[in-house]
Motif scaffolding. Structure first.
Motif, PDB file in Angstrom:
ATOM      1  N   VAL A   1      -5.991  -8.133  -5.783  1.00 22.05           N
ATOM      2  CA  VAL A   1      -6.141  -6.788  -5.207  1.00 22.05           C
ATOM      3  C   VAL A   1      -4.817  -6.027  -5.292  1.00 22.05           C
ATOM      4  CG1 VAL A   1      -6.477  -5.530  -3.047  1.00 22.05           C
ATOM      5  CG2 VAL A   1      -8.072  -7.309  -3.693  1.00 22.05           C
ATOM      6  N   SER A   2      -3.723  -6.713  -4.992  1.00 25.83           N
ATOM      7  CA  SER A   2      -2.402  -6.071  -5.047  1.00 25.83           C
ATOM      8  C   SER A   2      -2.059  -5.659  -6.474  1.00 25.83           C
ATOM      9  CB  SER A   2      -1.339  -7.020  -4.500  1.00 25.83           C
ATOM     10  OG  SER A   2      -1.644  -7.429  -3.180  1.00 25.83           O
ATOM     11  N   LEU A   3      -2.326  -6.529  -7.433  1.00 19.96           N
ATOM     12  CA  LEU A   3      -2.030  -6.212  -8.837  1.00 19.96           C
ATOM     13  C   LEU A   3      -2.878  -5.054  -9.338  1.00 19.96           C
ATOM     14  CD1 LEU A   3      -1.650  -9.784 -10.390  1.00 19.96           C
ATOM     15  CD2 LEU A   3       0.155  -8.112  -9.987  1.00 19.96           C
ATOM     16  N   PHE A   4      -4.159  -5.044  -8.980  1.00 20.17           N
ATOM     17  CA  PHE A   4      -5.035  -3.952  -9.415  1.00 20.17           C
ATOM     18  C   PHE A   4      -4.614  -2.637  -8.770  1.00 20.17           C
ATOM     19  CE2 PHE A   4      -7.374  -7.116 -11.415  1.00 20.17           C
ATOM     20  CZ  PHE A   4      -8.501  -6.622 -12.050  1.00 20.17           C
ATOM     21  N   TYR A   5      -4.154  -2.707  -7.526  1.00 20.03           N
ATOM     22  CA  TYR A   5      -3.695  -1.483  -6.852  1.00 20.03           C
ATOM     23  C   TYR A   5      -2.439  -0.932  -7.532  1.00 20.03           C
ATOM     24  CZ  TYR A   5      -2.063   1.551  -3.058  1.00 20.03           C
ATOM     25  OH  TYR A   5      -1.627   2.631  -2.309  1.00 20.03           O
TER      26      TYR A   5
ATOM     27  N   LEU B   1       3.353  13.590  -8.423  1.00 16.30           N
ATOM     28  CA  LEU B   1       3.112  12.210  -7.984  1.00 16.30           C
ATOM     29  C   LEU B   1       3.297  12.057  -6.475  1.00 16.30           C
ATOM     30  CD1 LEU B   1       4.745  10.254 -10.934  1.00 16.30           C
ATOM     31  CD2 LEU B   1       2.347  10.169 -10.231  1.00 16.30           C
ATOM     32  N   LEU B   2       4.308  12.722  -5.919  1.00 14.43           N
ATOM     33  CA  LEU B   2       4.499  12.646  -4.472  1.00 14.43           C
ATOM     34  C   LEU B   2       3.336  13.292  -3.724  1.00 14.43           C
ATOM     35  CD1 LEU B   2       8.316  13.343  -4.079  1.00 14.43           C
ATOM     36  CD2 LEU B   2       7.108  11.207  -3.606  1.00 14.43           C
TER      37      LEU B   2
ATOM     38  N   ILE C   1       0.816  -1.216   0.000  1.00 13.23           N
ATOM     39  CA  ILE C   1       0.000   0.000   0.000  1.00 13.23           C
ATOM     40  C   ILE C   1       0.851   1.268   0.000  1.00 13.23           C
ATOM     41  CG2 ILE C   1      -1.679   1.339   1.343  1.00 13.23           C
ATOM     42  CD1 ILE C   1      -2.855  -1.346   2.267  1.00 13.23           C
ATOM     43  N   PHE C   2       1.962   1.257   0.742  1.00 14.55           N
ATOM     44  CA  PHE C   2       2.725   2.497   0.936  1.00 14.55           C
ATOM     45  C   PHE C   2       4.041   2.545   0.156  1.00 14.55           C
ATOM     46  CE2 PHE C   2      -0.023   2.304   4.640  1.00 14.55           C
ATOM     47  CZ  PHE C   2      -0.461   3.605   4.747  1.00 14.55           C
ATOM     48  N   LEU C   3       4.753   1.428   0.065  1.00 14.11           N
ATOM     49  CA  LEU C   3       6.101   1.477  -0.510  1.00 14.11           C
ATOM     50  C   LEU C   3       6.121   1.190  -2.007  1.00 14.11           C
ATOM     51  CD1 LEU C   3       8.167  -0.230   2.339  1.00 14.11           C
ATOM     52  CD2 LEU C   3       7.445   2.143   2.079  1.00 14.11           C
ATOM     53  N   PHE C   4       5.297   0.276  -2.472  1.00 19.77           N
ATOM     54  CA  PHE C   4       5.263   0.011  -3.913  1.00 19.77           C
ATOM     55  C   PHE C   4       4.946   1.269  -4.716  1.00 19.77           C
ATOM     56  CE2 PHE C   4       5.772  -4.407  -3.159  1.00 19.77           C
ATOM     57  CZ  PHE C   4       6.033  -5.006  -4.380  1.00 19.77           C
ATOM     58  N   PRO C   5       3.948   2.082  -4.316  1.00 19.37           N
ATOM     59  CA  PRO C   5       3.690   3.324  -5.076  1.00 19.37           C
ATOM     60  C   PRO C   5       4.895   4.255  -5.151  1.00 19.37           C
ATOM     61  CG  PRO C   5       1.838   2.833  -3.650  1.00 19.37           C
ATOM     62  CD  PRO C   5       2.919   1.880  -3.283  1.00 19.37           C
TER      63      PRO C   5
END
Length: 449
Positions: A211-215, A240-241, A133-137
């Motif tokens: 859910v992870s892939l769609f996010y 983006l940030l 939720i937080f680091l991948f983006p």
């Protein structure tokens, strides 16, 4: 073309650092999850042994007075922890997964939990759900913020536009290469988690992956839209940030504050005070009114009449029952408001991708507020069942040896919410399509297509 773009991307230092960051944080989160699961299993095993020894010890001490024995005896109900919970711990580290209850007043017991370091609870747990939720983006932002601006700042975009009739396709393929790399990292972490956490291949795990892939897709689509603004690299990174801060931190905090303000919980304190006063004040009143109220609640026990002793177990457990009955109004209001908080949070989460993913992962792993409320309801039924079983035996003054105490083992609760695939994946798909459409419109206006 894809192979060439992949080789060009993978040679950059940012690609190595981004993937290494995700792999290390993901690996740490998996082992944190395993540690949590092992702790939960150890607690369950310890509770099972404790309950057996506890019953054996007290039945050995108290052989004649069943009412006195059941004052002490505790019976356990376990909210089963699936190993998938190691990927998204949710509220399981705050809410109790084991309820050890006597047949006395329930309201004074059902919110008991283990002692925890409040600082650790405040910081939360680094589980894979947090990483996703937080680091991948953040890594997606670092990979995509300058895909177009870098080409223009290095004066290669003009050359590419002259040599190719569809430069947009090359830009799109660059996005797809980065999407494939991020997806590969995610799938690698989940494949790694399967043997480490001993995960079962089932619908819940499939839902977690989807859910992870769609996010991730949502964040690539958002990056695509920001890149389509055709601004400088600094402006793209700043934009983006800002989206990351707003969508993952500010909006969830604002919505949480709104929900807490809309549904305050003064009933929590009122319930605690009312159940204590309702029980303790009965010591100073006549027995008959207390027993009358008890018989109105349990008319099947009227045949036991009104004992004449100054102290008797019928009167004592009637007092305990009154603690629950007279605080029932506040308790019901408390549960109703908690459900309203849950429903409103879930509804508002449809408009905040990160919050929506957090809810869905909690549902899949059984670690959210809804699961805890259902477990609390199951604990109430469990407690009531024990009361109805033992009350007649206590009131009839049966000896403790008339009961087979070995049958009372830990009981388990394993109900989980059903998976609604449309509600789970639909909002994320809509966000992805919306951002992709907005980006495509911008590119058409700039005649990049």
């Amino acid at each position: 073309m894809y192979l060439l773009l992949f080789k060009n991307f993978i040679r950059s230092q940012s690609a190595y650092l981004g993937m290494l960051f995700l792999l290390l944080s993901g690996l740490v989160s998996i082992f944190v999850g395993r540690q949590f699961i092992e702790k939960q299993k150890a607690n369950i095993e310890h509770t099972a042994v404790y309950q057996k020894e506890h019953i054996e010890r007290y039945t050995g001490y108290i052989e004649k007075d069943l009412g006195l024995l059941l004052y002490y005896l505790k019976f356990g109900l376990v909210n089963t922890t699936d190993n998938l919970n190691g990927l998204s711990i949710g509220q399981r580290d705050v809410n109790p997964s084991i309820q050890s209850l006597t047949i006395r007043n329930l309201e004074g017991q059902k919110y008991d939990t283990d002692l925890q370091n409040p600082v650790s609870l405040l910081l939360g747990s680094l589980d894979l759900g947090f990483v996703i939720i937080f680091l991948f983006p953040l890594v997606i932002i670092s990979f995509c913020y300058n895909l177009l601006s870098e080409e223009k700042e290095e004066s290669t975009w003009i050359l590419l536009s002259v040599q190719s009739q569809t430069p947009f396709r090359i830009l799109f393929k660059k996005f797809m290469v980065r999407f494939a790399v991020i997806t590969g990292v995610l799938l690698f972490l989940i494949v790694l988690a399967i043997p480490i956490l001993d995960l079962r291949i089932n619908a819940a795990l499939s839902g977690f992956i989807l859910v992870s892939l769609f996010y991730i897709t949502v964040w690539f689509a958002l990056s695509f839209w920001v890149v389509s603004w055709n601004k400088s690299s600094r402006a793209g990174a700043a934009g983006l940030l800002c989206f990351w801060i707003v969508l993952t931190i500010i909006l969830p905090a604002v919505l949480n504050h709104f929900i807490l303000s809309k549904y305050p919980l003064p009933e929590a304190l009122d319930t605690a005070i009312e159940q204590r006063e309702a029980y303790h004040e009965k010591w100073d009143t006549d027995q008959k009114p207390t027993i009358d109220k008890f018989y109105r609640h349990y008319p099947q026990f009227r045949s036991y009449g009104y004992p004449k002793e100054s102290f008797n177990w019928l009167w004592y457990y009637a007092m305990q029952q009154m603690g629950d009955d007279e605080s029932k109004s506040q308790s019901d209001q408390l549960k109703a408001k908690l459900w309203k908080r849950e429903e409103m949070s879930r509804t508002l989460s449809y408009f905040v991708p990160g919050l929506h993913v957090q809810f869905q992962l909690s549902d899949l792993t059984g670690s959210g507020l809804a699961d805890q409320l259902r477990f609390t309801k199951a604990a109430e039924h469990f407690h009531e069942g024990k009361r109805l079983l033992f009350y007649p035996k206590i009131f009839a003054n049966e000896p403790t040896g008339s009961i087979n105490w070995k049958q009372f083992q830990l009981e388990y609760y394993s109900e989980r919410s059903t998976i609604n695939w449309l509600a789970m994946l639909g909002p994320l798909l809509l966000f992805s399509l919306l951002f992709y459409y907005l980006g495509s419109v911008n590119f058409r206006k700039q005649t990049v297509l």
